[in-house]
Design a protein around this motif. Structure first.
Motif, short mmCIF file in Angstrom:
data_model
loop_
_atom_site.label_atom_id
_atom_site.label_comp_id
_atom_site.label_asym_id
_atom_site.label_seq_id
_atom_site.Cartn_x
_atom_site.Cartn_y
_atom_site.Cartn_z
N SER A 348 26.94 -1.15 27.06
CA SER A 348 25.89 -0.16 26.84
C SER A 348 26.01 0.46 25.45
O SER A 348 25.01 0.64 24.75
N ALA A 349 27.24 0.78 25.06
CA ALA A 349 27.44 1.39 23.74
C ALA A 349 27.07 0.41 22.63
O ALA A 349 26.41 0.78 21.65
N VAL A 350 27.46 -0.86 22.76
CA VAL A 350 27.15 -1.86 21.73
C VAL A 350 25.64 -2.06 21.64
O VAL A 350 25.07 -2.14 20.54
N LEU A 351 24.96 -2.15 22.78
CA LEU A 351 23.50 -2.34 22.78
C LEU A 351 22.81 -1.15 22.13
O LEU A 351 21.90 -1.32 21.30
N ALA A 352 23.21 0.06 22.48
CA ALA A 352 22.57 1.26 21.93
C ALA A 352 22.77 1.36 20.43
O ALA A 352 21.83 1.66 19.68
N GLN A 353 23.98 1.10 19.97
CA GLN A 353 24.27 1.23 18.55
C GLN A 353 23.64 0.10 17.75
O GLN A 353 23.18 0.29 16.63
N GLY A 354 23.61 -1.11 18.32
CA GLY A 354 23.01 -2.24 17.62
C GLY A 354 21.51 -2.10 17.46
O GLY A 354 20.94 -2.59 16.49
N LEU A 355 20.85 -1.46 18.43
CA LEU A 355 19.40 -1.27 18.36
C LEU A 355 19.02 0.12 17.84
O LEU A 355 17.83 0.37 17.64
N VAL A 357 19.09 3.06 19.44
CA VAL A 357 18.23 3.70 20.44
C VAL A 357 18.93 4.92 21.01
O VAL A 357 20.11 5.17 20.77
N ASP A 358 18.17 5.70 21.81
CA ASP A 358 18.70 6.94 22.38
C ASP A 358 19.52 6.69 23.64
O ASP A 358 20.40 7.47 23.98
N ARG A 359 19.20 5.60 24.35
CA ARG A 359 19.87 5.37 25.64
C ARG A 359 19.93 3.87 25.90
O ARG A 359 19.00 3.12 25.58
N ALA A 360 21.04 3.42 26.52
CA ALA A 360 21.17 2.03 26.94
C ALA A 360 22.08 2.00 28.15
O ALA A 360 22.99 2.83 28.28
N GLY A 361 21.85 1.04 29.05
CA GLY A 361 22.68 0.97 30.24
C GLY A 361 22.35 -0.22 31.10
O GLY A 361 21.63 -1.14 30.69
N TYR A 362 22.88 -0.20 32.33
CA TYR A 362 22.69 -1.31 33.26
C TYR A 362 22.22 -0.76 34.60
O TYR A 362 22.76 0.22 35.12
N SER A 363 21.19 -1.41 35.15
CA SER A 363 20.64 -1.05 36.46
C SER A 363 20.86 -2.20 37.43
O SER A 363 20.59 -3.36 37.10
#
Length: 682
Positions: A348-355, A357-363
């Protein structure tokens, strides 16, 4: 000999004499000329650019880009043909030009196709060389590029004239007076040429915008910067002719301020000319990466008067590099994690920082609970977490889009009418744009990796590929962790059953051998069963794949002596199942013998166990030594029992053992190839 031939010879002699007066042949590389070659390459967009001087049957490169040599054969020289032309020679396709279609540089390596050369001419009109650009593909130069090539050729001549003038100045005052007049004339010409370049900016605007290249010119004395429209667009400024240098300097990110130029470094000519830094655009607040390429314009005294160059927005390529590095790092980090929660937190941290964005995670999709469960999310400061579950019904439209395994990218939630009421929920949580990558197993949607941002944005192909890359690595890691969890459960059951089996064997042996009078043999058999059980327990804890040598040795020898009487040193070598069981039995026999007859039979003795791994002829070999010290004197036994035969068999049956009964104690050296030691077996 005809008059024409005599004239040609005389003309060539004059030309060579003029070239010699500049004393430039075979001199080292110089920044001033290298800058001109680089600028010619940048302006014309060619891989090769040269400041070339044509001497007597040879050509010398004072500066070059893309060649890596200072001379090439005169016979294959394009520039030798160029000095026969009046001003500018352009060869769009050398294979279609009778003058060059047989040239070895065209027909063979490096297969040159395009050539354009502007003459270097003395004040007397004598050609001494060219400023030329070359390419491996046919092409044309625009009118502006042709004009720029001519200007650069005049700049080279100006440099040559200035240098000759300065050399002459050191010899006599009268020459100094004349050179002063000439320098003034040349400075006037430089000013006129720079003014012409400035006037040509209007014609460059379309090309600048198409290439994303902004042009600037800093007047060092006044601190005013003349800029192009594309420069203003890149920096997020209203389009106008000029800005104070301080206004532009203030846009550079604080951490990158050391890279920018300032009043002092421009005045002294020490400013970095080719740099990359970040700016914060005032119009939209966006952080952008900018590459700046610049050169100084000098006065006749060698002092910088202007700083001219270009800026290019390299944010996309820079971000692409950052994302690629993040994906490589993510794979390495996920290989080390042991829990699903840890894997999701990293992803989640890698996805958020790479894009960004304000929020990233898994559902996770929980069909039994009819819920859409956010297992974990990364959030920027002041952004709330959405962790928890919500009914699947509210996500029907999104689930339908994701069910086929395609990535869902919404640039603006407010414009996605098909979301229905769920769109309002997103907006309520300040989600304006989103990206979702599904995971589908056996045709069923089971989870989603997502990214949310508070601003509307067009998701680029690079960003979507990056998100899919993060998802692929994350899902692979989750699958690995799940498989390892299942393996642990299986191993626990297997361990339980194996312990029961060994206990039964132990009980049967005890019952069967209870009346045997030779109790030593019975006890040896029982101890060997214990050693085998210990080795199996270690292998079970290592998932029946690789036990560690230190763990096996410590486990077996703990039965025979206190830890302070046994020194164990060596790299932590992984063992295959066969080698692990073999070592446990060998060390049990060695330990038993040491307790009965050797170093562990008294209070003072000790055992040193050490091993190394060496490279022998390309093969890695384990060398393991058992060395007893401080025990009673030992001699080689005359009777060889099962234990002795077991030791002589060596590790995993290699038979490579050297046993020595020295006065200080037993020394046993075992050797085995690492390929056998680490063999996993069937």
């Amino acid at each position: 000999m005809s008059i024409a031939v005599n004239d040609a010879i005389d003309r060539e002699q004059e030309r060579l004499a003029a070239l010699a007066r500049y004393e430039i042949l075979d001199t080292p590389r110089e920044t001033d000329f290298d800058d001109i070659a680089r600028l010619a390459s940048d302006i014309c967009g060619t891989p090769i650019a040269v400041v070339n001087l044509i001497a007597d049957r040879r050509q010398f490169f004072k500066a070059e880009v893309g060649l890596g040599v200072r001379e090439t054969p005169f016979e294959s020289s394009f520039c030798a043909k160029a000095i026969l032309d009046e001003d500018l020679l352009i060869v769009p396709d050398a294979t279609k030009d009778a003058r060059f279609d047989g040239n070895p540089l065209v027909t063979g390596e490096p297969h040159l196709r395009f050539y354009a050369g502007a003459l270097l001419k003395t004040d007397e009109g004598l050609p001494i060389g060219t400023v030329c650009v070359l390419d491996f593909e046919p092409r044309q130069l625009s009118e502006l590029q042709q004009r720029a090539l001519r200007v650069l050729a005049r700049q080279v001549m100006t440099q040559l004239e200035l240098r000759r003038a300065l050399r002459a100045q050191a010899y006599q005052t009268e020459v100094q007076r004349r050179l002063g007049i000439r320098r003034q004339a040349q400075a006037t010409r430089l000013v006129a040429e720079n003014e012409q370049i400035r006037l040509d900016e209007a014609r460059l605007r379309i090309a600048q915008h198409a290439g994303g290249i902004g042009i600037f010119e800093v007047d060092i004395a006044s601190g005013e910067v003349e800029v192009s429209e594309e420069f203003c667009r890149i920096f997020g400024l209203p389009a106008q002719r000029s800005y104070p240098a301080a206004t532009l300097e203030a846009l550079v990110e604080k951490d990158d301020e050391a890279l920018r130029s300032d009043k002092q470094t421009r005045r002294t000519g020490t400013a970095r000319l080719d740099v990359e830094y970040r700016i914060r655009r005032p119009d939209d607040g966006e952080l952008r990466w900018v590459a700046r390429r610049a050169r100084f314009v000098m006065d006749p005294n060698g002092q910088p008067t202007k700083m001219v160059g270009v800026v290019i927005d390299i944010s996309d390529s820079k971000q692409r590099d950052i994302r690629n590095a993040a994906l490589l790092s993510l794979g390495d980090r996920l290989r080390e994690v042991g829990t699903i929660e840890e894997a999701l937190r990293i992803a989640s941290a890698v996805l958020a920082q790479g894009l960004a964005v304000d929020r990233a995670g898994y559902s996770r999709i929980d069909r039994q609970a009819d819920a859409f469960v956010v297992e974990l999310d990364w959030n920027a400061p002041n952004v709330i977490s959405l962790a928890g579950g919500k009914p699947l019904g509210g996500f029907a439209e999104i689930l339908e889009k994701l069910a086929n395994g395609q990535t869902l990218a919404l640039p603006d939630v407010a414009q996605a009418d098909w979301l229905g009421g769920h769109g309002a929920d997103y907006l309520e949580h300040n989600v304006r744009s989103l990206l979702k990558v599904p995971v589908v197993e056996r045709g069923q949607l089971v989870g989603v990796l997502f990214a949310h941002d508070s601003t509307a944005r067009i998701w680029t192909r690079d960003e979507m590929e990056f998100a899919r890359g993060v998802a692929d690595r994350t899902y692979a890691s989750l699958g690995k962790i799940g498989a390892e969890d299942e393996q642990r459960v299986l191993n626990q059951e297997l361990s339980h059953r194996l312990k029961n089996t060994l206990a039964i064997v132990q009980a049967i042996a005890t019952q069967t051998l209870k009346n045997v009078s030779e109790r030593d043999a019975v006890e040896a058999f029982s101890a060997r069963l214990q050693a085998l059980s210990a080795a199996h327990e270690i292998l079970l804890n290592q998932s029946w794949s690789r036990a560690r040598m230190r763990a096996v040795i410590e486990k077996v020898l703990a039965i025979h002596a206190e830890p302070n009487r046994i020194a164990i040193t060596g790299p932590d070598v992984p063992l295959g199942p066969k080698a692990g069981l073999s070592l446990s039995l060998i060390f049990h026999e060695l330990g038993t013998n040491a307790v009965k007859y050797g170093a562990l039979s008294n209070q003072d003795g000790r055992v040193d166990v050490s091993w190394t791994v060496t490279d022998e002829g390309g093969d890695r070999v384990l060398n393991l030594t058992w060395h007893e010290r401080g025990g009673p004197s030992v001699v080689e036994p005359t009777r060889k029992g099962f234990g002795s035969r077991l030791i002589r068999m060596g590790i995993a049956g290699t038979g490579d053992v050297d046993k020595r009964y020295e006065p200080t104690g037993l020394v046993a050296v075992f050797r085995a190839p690492m390929s056998l030691i680490q063999e996993l077996g069937d």
